[in-house]
Write an enzyme that holds these catalytic residues in place. Structure first.
Site, PDB file in Angstrom:
ATOM      1  N   ARG B 129       0.846  -1.198   0.000  1.00 13.58           N
ATOM      2  CA  ARG B 129       0.000   0.000   0.000  1.00 13.58           C
ATOM      3  C   ARG B 129       0.883   1.250   0.000  1.00 13.58           C
ATOM      4  O   ARG B 129       1.875   1.305   0.725  1.00 13.58           O
ATOM      5  CB  ARG B 129      -0.928   0.004   1.210  1.00 13.58           C
ATOM      6  CG  ARG B 129      -1.934   1.132   1.176  1.00 13.58           C
ATOM      7  CD  ARG B 129      -3.013   0.944   2.212  1.00 13.58           C
ATOM      8  NE  ARG B 129      -4.077   0.068   1.743  1.00 13.58           N
ATOM      9  CZ  ARG B 129      -5.163   0.499   1.079  1.00 13.58           C
ATOM     10  NH1 ARG B 129      -5.313   1.778   0.801  1.00 13.58           N
ATOM     11  NH2 ARG B 129      -6.088  -0.333   0.692  1.00 13.58           N
ATOM     12  N   HIS B 191      -6.845  10.756  -3.994  1.00 11.02           N
ATOM     13  CA  HIS B 191      -8.042  10.643  -3.166  1.00 11.02           C
ATOM     14  C   HIS B 191      -8.492  11.969  -2.584  1.00 11.02           C
ATOM     15  O   HIS B 191      -7.790  12.969  -2.656  1.00 11.02           O
ATOM     16  CB  HIS B 191      -7.772   9.659  -2.021  1.00 11.02           C
ATOM     17  CG  HIS B 191      -7.895   8.247  -2.468  1.00 11.02           C
ATOM     18  ND1 HIS B 191      -9.054   7.546  -2.321  1.00 11.02           N
ATOM     19  CD2 HIS B 191      -7.017   7.435  -3.092  1.00 11.02           C
ATOM     20  CE1 HIS B 191      -8.879   6.342  -2.826  1.00 11.02           C
ATOM     21  NE2 HIS B 191      -7.654   6.246  -3.299  1.00 11.02           N
TER      22      HIS B 191
END
Ligand SMILES: [Zn+2]
Lengths: 448, 246
Positions: B129, B191
């Site tokens: 990640r 995001h």
């Protein structure tokens, strides 16, 4: 083995003293002790007569652990606890070092430990908590855990470890049916805490629980609470406490809910806000679960009355004869609850946020209508906040990335006609600003 | 013909984890403050009411659990969405929503989900990640900044992208390109409220939508937007000057 423990304790303590002198580094001694004697933490904790109570959740761990320790002490037990924020294995080992004998023995009746939700699984194995209190699952530290579902899974493992008692927040989307989603265990009492619907709804963003996307088996608020917040007046709350019954409870026996035998007590909170009232209810429900028939509701009042304010939230600083309220921006939920609990839009508001909040995207989910303007913004995230306030039509006085200069300008602003100045700060900026203002002696503190 | 822009916000309840609905507010305010009213249709599942009138489509991100729940709901309206895309309506798709509007999503367990086929991209969950500040150099807009938080790779083939990654990872480990941007379709893993720091992106989407409808602003450069855009420029500068990651 005994020798190894002694070595671990002595070396750990020496490092602790050295670390203190240098200032900071509180987890280092624990780390070293664990390296010398990896079993040190597990073995020492296992010998505590009444075992371990673990407190976890996204928000309010320190406050609630502090409250619970005070309530248990008021009942005459000696308590080992970890200081605010020292909720990883190294931190707990560091706290142990200052309390154990050289032989590694801890002379305490019970351990009440705040544990980090991310390390919960590992800590549950290590500490084998008899009782677990879970406070809430909020959108917190998404950078670390990425998804609320993952936090729910991790806390589910902690809950599964409890043998004697499991205490859950019935107002939380994920916790209201947590008992049904983990393997059952005979002898484990499950109890709930919560608030009357009018108070929960009135905290205008509820309890700011994270959204849940799977089907729960119970809706928030639907379980009978052993301890319920029934009234809230500023920083005072009234808790209604169910009588203890020896045959245990499932939390579903609604009939007992409003029986006249409930005891009502008034308690002092660290500051106004429904979230603090729920923390107090959780602490009382846990003390009741741990102590059983020895539990005395009136001792909750006495314990919370004498408790020092937990460092840094809703706290008042006195600067040059002026009161300044600090609002901590720990995460979206705590910021929202603290904004909602403001009494009217503050006349003088300052905001400071830096890299300690790596991604402030969530400010687009926050309702800032409690503010009608902001006088000054500083910290490396200042411009991102200024953009947000721009779209909200909330006027912004000055943006200055130089914290000292911005702070000085804010302090020089006139004293408000009503209320006091307000500073909204993330943790790192709060530490820095306290230091700048000369509150150095409190650094790394927190009421023990 | 009503003189307003219509924004279709897909699955605001399931997808919009981190302030992402802020993008819709920003699009609305930037148009309304210039004198062009906006109507927002929120679609959380069920019949695709009002899709045909949509001038601009937004879909946000969310955790994998929400993505899996949104998946069948997306497939229910996939044909309508492909039609809107083919008809030149601008799309902004972020993270999980971008993945769902692609061709396929390979999950970590090995299952492969079919996407809505709006974007010619394929997603593979997994890998380390990446979480941190994200700085991209866009040939059309210059520096674009935001936050990256993803545990997946997206293959955009030979297609155009939002830009070259200056800081962060991007679609895959190489060649350091981010997202998908061709014609009216923009998808990214930047995001949160990406449009807050990057108003140029918002205006580009609005212009595509407006031009298709032949709608114009009465006040193209209001003072309040100029002030916000100055602040956003400072925000981009601050992030680009010292980006950080985990
Ligand atoms: Zn003011």
């Amino acid at each position: 083995m005994a020798l190894r423990t002694t070595a671990a304790v002595l070396v750990g303590r020496a490092v602790r003293v050295a670390a203190r002198l240098r200032g900071g580094g509180s987890a280092i001694p624990g780390n070293i002790a664990l390296r010398i004697d990896p079993g040190f933490l597990e073995r020492t904790i296992a010998r505590i007569p009444h075992g371990v109570v673990a407190v976890s959740g996204s928000n309010g761990k320190s406050t609630t652990t502090n409250m619970l320790a005070a309530i248990i002490r008021a009942h005459g037990l000696s308590v080992f606890t970890n200081p605010s924020g020292g909720n990883l294995p190294q931190g707990i080992a560091s706290a142990l070092l200052s309390e154990v004998s050289a032989g590694g023995r801890l002379n305490k009746d019970i351990a009440i430990l705040e544990i980090d939700e991310g390390y919960g699984t590992r800590l549950a194995e290590l500490l084998k908590p008899r009782t677990v209190l879970l406070l809430n699952i909020q959108i917190d530290q998404l950078n670390r855990y990425h998804e609320p579902d993952r936090v729910a899974t991790m806390l589910g493992r902690v809950a599964t470890a409890s043998t004697d008692g499991l205490i859950l927040n019935r107002e939380d989307n994920f916790l209201v049916d947590m008992d049904a989603r983990i393997p059952g265990r005979s002898g484990r009492r499950v109890s709930f805490f919560g608030g009357v619907p009018s108070l929960v709804d009135d905290a205008s963003h509820g309890v700011a629980s994270a959204d849940r996307f799977d089907e729960g088996s119970a809706v928030p608020g639907s379980r009978a609470a052993a301890v319920e917040v029934v009234a809230l007046d500023g920083a005072r709350a009234t808790l209604a406490i169910d009588p203890w019954t020896a045959d245990g409870e499932t939390g579903d026996s609604d009939a007992a809910g409003d029986a006249p035998s409930r005891t009502e007590i008034e308690v002092r909170l660290p500051a106004r806000g429904m979230h603090y009232a729920l923390d107090a209810a959780g602490a009382a429900a846990t003390a009741r679960s741990v102590l059983g028939e020895r539990f005395r509701p009136e001792l909750v009042t006495r314990a919370l009355d004498t408790l020092e304010t937990v460092y840094g939230r809703g706290e008042m600083l006195e600067v040059a004869g002026e009161q300044i309220e600090i609002i901590m921006m720990k995460n979206p939920a705590s910021l929202q609850l603290n904004l909602d609990s403001l009494e009217g839009a503050p006349e003088q508001v300052f905001l400071a946020v830096d890299e300690g909040t790596p991604d402030p995207s969530w400010i687009y989910d926050i309702d800032f209508s409690a503010l009608d303007h902001v006088d000054g913004i500083t910290g490396s995230k200042a411009w991102q906040f200024a953009v947000r306030f721009g779209y909200l039509g909330i006027p912004v006085g000055e943006v200055d990335l130089d914290v000292r200069r911005a702070l000085k300008a804010f302090l020089a602003r006139p004293k408000p006609a009503t209320g006091h100045k307000v500073m909204i700060l993330n943790y790192e900026q709060m530490m820095l600003i306290r230091k700048i203002l000369g509150f150095k002696e409190l650094e790394g503190g927190g009421a023990a | 013909m009503s003189a307003s822009l219509k924004i279709l916000h897909l699955f605001p309840r399931l997808l919009g984890l981190n302030g992402e609905s802020g993008n819709v507010d920003i699009l609305r305010l930037r148009s309304e403050w210039r004198g062009l009213p906006v109507e927002i249709t929120r679609h959380d599942g069920g019949a695709s009411a009002g899709f045909g009138e949509a001038d601009l489509v937004f879909i946000g991100s969310g955790p994998t659990s929400a993505q899996l729940l949104a998946h069948p709901l997306v497939l229910d309206v996939a044909a309508e969405l492909r039609e809107l895309a083919a008809d030149g309506r601008p799309f902004l798709a972020i993270g999980a929503g971008f993945q769902l509007l692609g061709q396929t999503i390979a999950l970590e367990g090995g299952d492969v989900l079919e996407g809505a086929g709006v974007f010619p991209v394929a997603t593979r969950h997994g890998g380390t990640r990446v979480v941190g500040d994200f700085v991209v150099e866009s040939p059309r807009l210059g520096t674009v900044v935001g936050f990256e938080n993803r545990g997946s790779f997206v293959d955009v083939g030979p297609h155009g992208t939002l830009g070259r990654v200056v800081y962060g990872r991007g679609n895959t480990e190489t060649p350091f390109e981010e997202g998908f941007w061709e014609d009216n379709l923009l998808g990214t893993h930047m995001h949160g409220p990406i449009l807050a720091n990057n108003p140029g992106l918002a205006d580009s989407l609005l212009d595509t939508a407006r031009t298709r409808r032949g709608l114009s602003y009465t006040d193209p450069a209001p003072e309040r937007l100029r002030e916000i855009d100055d602040r956003a420029r400072e925000a981009r500068g601050t992030i680009a000057a010292a980006p950080l990651s985990e």
